[in-house]
Design a protein around this motif. Sequence first.
Motif, PDB file in Angstrom:
ATOM      1  N   ASN A 148     -22.166 -54.268 -23.527  1.00 39.93           N
ATOM      2  CA  ASN A 148     -23.540 -54.590 -23.137  1.00 39.93           C
ATOM      3  C   ASN A 148     -24.117 -55.737 -23.958  1.00 39.93           C
ATOM      4  OD1 ASN A 148     -23.343 -52.494 -21.345  1.00 39.93           O
ATOM      5  ND2 ASN A 148     -24.760 -51.127 -22.400  1.00 39.93           N
ATOM      6  N   GLY A 149     -23.742 -55.787 -25.232  1.00 42.94           N
ATOM      7  CA  GLY A 149     -24.308 -56.822 -26.092  1.00 42.94           C
ATOM      8  C   GLY A 149     -23.671 -58.182 -25.908  1.00 42.94           C
ATOM      9  N   GLU A 150     -22.348 -58.263 -26.045  1.00 41.79           N
ATOM     10  CA  GLU A 150     -21.680 -59.568 -26.071  1.00 41.79           C
ATOM     11  C   GLU A 150     -21.254 -60.045 -24.690  1.00 41.79           C
ATOM     12  OE1 GLU A 150     -18.620 -59.466 -29.104  1.00 41.79           O
ATOM     13  OE2 GLU A 150     -19.954 -58.308 -30.402  1.00 41.79           O
ATOM     14  N   LEU A 151     -20.708 -59.148 -23.879  1.00 39.02           N
ATOM     15  CA  LEU A 151     -20.203 -59.582 -22.577  1.00 39.02           C
ATOM     16  C   LEU A 151     -21.311 -59.639 -21.526  1.00 39.02           C
ATOM     17  CD1 LEU A 151     -16.729 -57.791 -22.446  1.00 39.02           C
ATOM     18  CD2 LEU A 151     -17.290 -60.107 -23.207  1.00 39.02           C
ATOM     19  N   VAL A 152     -22.135 -58.593 -21.458  1.00 41.64           N
ATOM     20  CA  VAL A 152     -23.234 -58.605 -20.487  1.00 41.64           C
ATOM     21  C   VAL A 152     -24.375 -59.495 -20.976  1.00 41.64           C
ATOM     22  CG1 VAL A 152     -24.954 -57.214 -19.271  1.00 41.64           C
ATOM     23  CG2 VAL A 152     -22.659 -56.305 -19.644  1.00 41.64           C
ATOM     24  N   GLY A 153     -24.854 -59.203 -22.191  1.00 44.24           N
ATOM     25  CA  GLY A 153     -26.068 -59.856 -22.665  1.00 44.24           C
ATOM     26  C   GLY A 153     -25.900 -61.296 -23.078  1.00 44.24           C
ATOM     27  N   THR A 154     -24.729 -61.664 -23.574  1.00 47.67           N
ATOM     28  CA  THR A 154     -24.536 -63.035 -24.067  1.00 47.67           C
ATOM     29  C   THR A 154     -23.767 -63.881 -23.058  1.00 47.67           C
ATOM     30  OG1 THR A 154     -24.563 -62.251 -26.364  1.00 47.67           O
ATOM     31  CG2 THR A 154     -23.641 -64.430 -25.966  1.00 47.67           C
ATOM     32  N   PHE A 155     -22.493 -63.584 -22.847  1.00 47.97           N
ATOM     33  CA  PHE A 155     -21.653 -64.391 -21.959  1.00 47.97           C
ATOM     34  C   PHE A 155     -22.109 -64.277 -20.498  1.00 47.97           C
ATOM     35  CE2 PHE A 155     -17.182 -64.509 -19.896  1.00 47.97           C
ATOM     36  CZ  PHE A 155     -17.374 -65.818 -19.478  1.00 47.97           C
ATOM     37  N   GLY A 156     -22.142 -63.051 -19.975  1.00 50.03           N
ATOM     38  CA  GLY A 156     -22.469 -62.859 -18.566  1.00 50.03           C
ATOM     39  C   GLY A 156     -23.860 -63.339 -18.215  1.00 50.03           C
ATOM     40  N   ASN A 157     -24.825 -63.054 -19.071  1.00 48.59           N
ATOM     41  CA  ASN A 157     -26.204 -63.457 -18.819  1.00 48.59           C
ATOM     42  C   ASN A 157     -26.333 -64.969 -18.725  1.00 48.59           C
ATOM     43  OD1 ASN A 157     -29.212 -63.046 -18.809  1.00 48.59           O
ATOM     44  ND2 ASN A 157     -29.032 -64.123 -20.756  1.00 48.59           N
ATOM     45  N   PHE A 158     -25.694 -65.681 -19.641  1.00 46.34           N
ATOM     46  CA  PHE A 158     -25.813 -67.144 -19.641  1.00 46.34           C
ATOM     47  C   PHE A 158     -25.215 -67.763 -18.387  1.00 46.34           C
ATOM     48  CE2 PHE A 158     -23.645 -71.199 -20.488  1.00 46.34           C
ATOM     49  CZ  PHE A 158     -24.773 -72.011 -20.523  1.00 46.34           C
ATOM     50  N   VAL A 159     -23.973 -67.399 -18.052  1.00 46.59           N
ATOM     51  CA  VAL A 159     -23.333 -68.091 -16.927  1.00 46.59           C
ATOM     52  C   VAL A 159     -23.999 -67.708 -15.608  1.00 46.59           C
ATOM     53  CG1 VAL A 159     -21.137 -68.382 -18.134  1.00 46.59           C
ATOM     54  CG2 VAL A 159     -21.491 -66.349 -16.708  1.00 46.59           C
ATOM     55  N   TYR A 160     -24.460 -66.475 -15.477  1.00 46.25           N
ATOM     56  CA  TYR A 160     -25.079 -66.076 -14.209  1.00 46.25           C
ATOM     57  C   TYR A 160     -26.388 -66.830 -13.980  1.00 46.25           C
ATOM     58  CZ  TYR A 160     -27.149 -63.281 -10.512  1.00 46.25           C
ATOM     59  OH  TYR A 160     -27.728 -62.891  -9.332  1.00 46.25           O
ATOM     60  N   ARG A 161     -27.271 -66.851 -14.982  1.00 44.84           N
ATOM     61  CA  ARG A 161     -28.559 -67.521 -14.795  1.00 44.84           C
ATOM     62  C   ARG A 161     -28.369 -69.025 -14.630  1.00 44.84           C
ATOM     63  NH1 ARG A 161     -31.487 -67.135 -20.704  1.00 44.84           N
ATOM     64  NH2 ARG A 161     -33.329 -67.506 -19.403  1.00 44.84           N
ATOM     65  N   ALA A 204     -23.551 -67.861 -26.924  1.00 43.71           N
ATOM     66  CA  ALA A 204     -24.855 -67.648 -27.568  1.00 43.71           C
ATOM     67  C   ALA A 204     -25.629 -68.959 -27.661  1.00 43.71           C
ATOM     68  CB  ALA A 204     -24.653 -67.041 -28.947  1.00 43.71           C
ATOM     69  N   PHE A 205     -24.925 -70.050 -27.968  1.00 41.33           N
ATOM     70  CA  PHE A 205     -25.567 -71.367 -27.977  1.00 41.33           C
ATOM     71  C   PHE A 205     -26.110 -71.689 -26.588  1.00 41.33           C
ATOM     72  CE2 PHE A 205     -25.085 -75.822 -26.732  1.00 41.33           C
ATOM     73  CZ  PHE A 205     -26.006 -76.425 -27.571  1.00 41.33           C
ATOM     74  N   GLY A 206     -25.331 -71.392 -25.547  1.00 38.51           N
ATOM     75  CA  GLY A 206     -25.783 -71.663 -24.191  1.00 38.51           C
ATOM     76  C   GLY A 206     -27.068 -70.934 -23.865  1.00 38.51           C
ATOM     77  N   ASN A 207     -27.164 -69.661 -24.251  1.00 38.43           N
ATOM     78  CA  ASN A 207     -28.390 -68.900 -24.023  1.00 38.43           C
ATOM     79  C   ASN A 207     -29.574 -69.529 -24.749  1.00 38.43           C
ATOM     80  OD1 ASN A 207     -28.052 -66.602 -22.280  1.00 38.43           O
ATOM     81  ND2 ASN A 207     -26.655 -65.741 -23.796  1.00 38.43           N
ATOM     82  N   GLU A 208     -29.329 -69.923 -25.989  1.00 38.63           N
ATOM     83  CA  GLU A 208     -30.402 -70.551 -26.768  1.00 38.63           C
ATOM     84  C   GLU A 208     -30.805 -71.893 -26.154  1.00 38.63           C
ATOM     85  OE1 GLU A 208     -32.105 -73.391 -29.376  1.00 38.63           O
ATOM     86  OE2 GLU A 208     -29.942 -73.459 -28.924  1.00 38.63           O
ATOM     87  N   TYR A 209     -29.819 -72.641 -25.669  1.00 39.58           N
ATOM     88  CA  TYR A 209     -30.066 -73.976 -25.120  1.00 39.58           C
ATOM     89  C   TYR A 209     -30.907 -73.898 -23.842  1.00 39.58           C
ATOM     90  CZ  TYR A 209     -29.070 -78.614 -23.185  1.00 39.58           C
ATOM     91  OH  TYR A 209     -29.183 -79.883 -22.660  1.00 39.58           O
ATOM     92  N   ILE A 210     -30.552 -72.993 -22.924  1.00 42.13           N
ATOM     93  CA  ILE A 210     -31.307 -72.915 -21.676  1.00 42.13           C
ATOM     94  C   ILE A 210     -32.709 -72.355 -21.913  1.00 42.13           C
ATOM     95  CG2 ILE A 210     -30.491 -70.610 -20.966  1.00 42.13           C
ATOM     96  CD1 ILE A 210     -30.348 -71.683 -18.084  1.00 42.13           C
ATOM     97  N   GLN A 211     -32.801 -71.419 -22.874  1.00 42.64           N
ATOM     98  CA  GLN A 211     -34.113 -70.849 -23.166  1.00 42.64           C
ATOM     99  C   GLN A 211     -35.007 -71.877 -23.849  1.00 42.64           C
ATOM    100  OE1 GLN A 211     -34.643 -67.764 -21.969  1.00 42.64           O
ATOM    101  NE2 GLN A 211     -36.818 -68.040 -22.443  1.00 42.64           N
ATOM    102  N   ARG A 212     -34.428 -72.671 -24.723  1.00 43.97           N
ATOM    103  CA  ARG A 212     -35.199 -73.696 -25.434  1.00 43.97           C
ATOM    104  C   ARG A 212     -35.720 -74.773 -24.491  1.00 43.97           C
ATOM    105  NH1 ARG A 212     -32.283 -77.978 -27.980  1.00 43.97           N
ATOM    106  NH2 ARG A 212     -30.585 -76.482 -28.364  1.00 43.97           N
TER     107      ARG A 212
END
Length: 691
Positions: free
Chosen positions: A390-403, A456-464
């Motif tokens: 839930n933390g690394e695969l869903v919340g980090t990797f999966g969340n970034f590429v899906y959005r 994790a960088f990708g999530n931060e980058y799109i959110q920023r």
Amino acid sequence: MSHDDYPTDNPAVVTCGLPYANGDLHIGHLRTYVSGDVLSRALKQFGQETAFVSGSDMHGTPVAVNAEKEGVSPREFALRHHEKYEETFPKFNIEFDNYGHTDDETNTELTREIVRELDEGGYIYEKDIKVAWDPAEETPLPDRYVEGTCPYCGEHARGDECDEGCGRHLEPGEIEDPTSTLTGNPAEYRERTHKFFRVSELQEYLQGFIDRLEGTSNAQNQPREWIEGELQDWCISRDMDWGIDYPGDEDGGTDDLVLYVWVDAPIEYVSSTKQYTDRVGADAYDWEGVWKENGEIIHIIGRDIIQHHTVFWPAMLHAVGYNEPRAVMASGFVNLNDKGFSTSRNRAVWADDYLDEGFDADLLRYYLSTTGGFERDVNFSWEQFQERVNGELVGTFGNFVYRSLLFAARNYDGAPDAEASDEVQHRIESAIDDFGEALNDYSLKKLGDAATSLAAFGNEYIQRNEPWKLTDDDPEKAQQVIYDCVQLSKALAVLYAPLLPGKAEALWSQLDEDDSVHDATIEDALAAPRGDFGEPDELFGKIEDERVAELNEKLQASIDAATDDGEEDKTMTDDESTTEGESTSNDRISFDEFQSLDLRVGRIESAEPIEGADALLRLEVDIGSETRQIVAGLKQLHDVDDLEGKNIVVVANLEKAELFGVESNGMVLAAGEEADLLTTYEDAEPGTKIK
């Protein structure tokens, strides 16, 4: 073989310790095979010519004993399990280039050829030894047909190994108070002529080899006691019917002896590689180039068979002019809910049951290969599995590429018309560097960290950058941000491909890239995305708490059912201490109980090995008021000469004990499998009380 960074110009072979064809696979067994698959995929991705091979270990007494119980031939019994393994490994995306077994024609012929070469080179001799014998059945008792007492530590032992005590390899005739497993009657020793391999003549070579060996530190350090001590020759024949006949005259056998299973088992690595060449041709992959010339040989094994792979096996290879292993990676064990797996109590998550629960194989691959250092023990629980997924695969990797891909598909029908920004370009390059460094460190955890950190960088980058706010106000900037996110998604597909081959392929397909992600090289992480693609599906689903509770109930029910049937635990005990990375106990002690421990600073005045003990040292420790003699299991993990003068922490009020005939008056505290000694930050004087 070279010691240059990967990729080298030499062919490589990655092997995994052979699964013993004697039972079903559980997730603890899968750790080395998943890890071998991850490493071989990563090597290929980096441009290293690589074959990934293994096979089933068909021989030995456990197979013969269990086949006899079932009333079938050993070959029929072992082949049934071999075929099951062949079916199971691909379900976990473990893709061997060749998977054979030790009883096939290739391995039988090659084993006899190598043993003949050893004999012709003067490395084999005959010696009369005492062999356990069942007088009621009038038959010899090889290996696990006999049980008794370990002569070194006094614990119960089976056949050729003290598996419940010191873990030492036992030669025929060494076990004390022998009992026949056939009849339960006391056994007796009788003299029989057996074949021995002159390992002792190769001691100087082995001392150099262990200094050159790469891989995990336990594989480099544990064998030093044997290699640097009095190296014993090795009995390589057994009195039994099941196995490869000891090569003799034209009939192929002699003296009713078969070869010890640890002769033909590692030779299967070579045989399996040869079978791969026979199938694809020497132009595609040359087995002789890797085994007889300059190949990069990497063995991935469990830590319980380090001695075989770092002493006996390289000695055999060297004696017949074969190449030596470049690296041995020895894994820790996998525990279940902080306890050892027990097949007899059904305290296990079986490979088939995991898949039957509907979980994707890649989730387990990720957990097993990236949880802690490879040589550390790993604890599996459904709660910890849920947390990682839930933390690394869903919340980090999966969340970034899906959005990212959903936004790109809905707004641009794929990747916008742009180029990667310098920031993203540099971040991907850094991830590739980290990936390569991890590969050369033989660290699968760092491989995973390189990919997950980029996600994790990708999530931060799109959110920023919030591209959803830029589509109207600054459409050019929005295009740039989303293109960067698509570029990062493509890079993640490449970096995750060794760890998550199925999910990486699904992401590659969502990006509408050509061919397969497993044909991509590491440089393709920086290649421009193709362009058009549709809306993606989510790669991962969250594991809910209710699901975890259900899985725990099922596991406990299976354990209870096995206990009700009267099964006893014949593997690890329930009260084994937890290892690094495992959850702490809920059974707490009071402050008064803690105060009852007399913990003091000690200073090691001298250290020396204890004769006959694999791991123990006799220490003279100054604890202020007196100098104590303490026995500690530090021999394989520390340079003895470096211990003198070191400050340590001692339990001073522990009851005295006797180990290998030496009194121990106290306990030295150390952390983890590597026995990291607890010491003091400043120079506290010996005897200082710890509180």
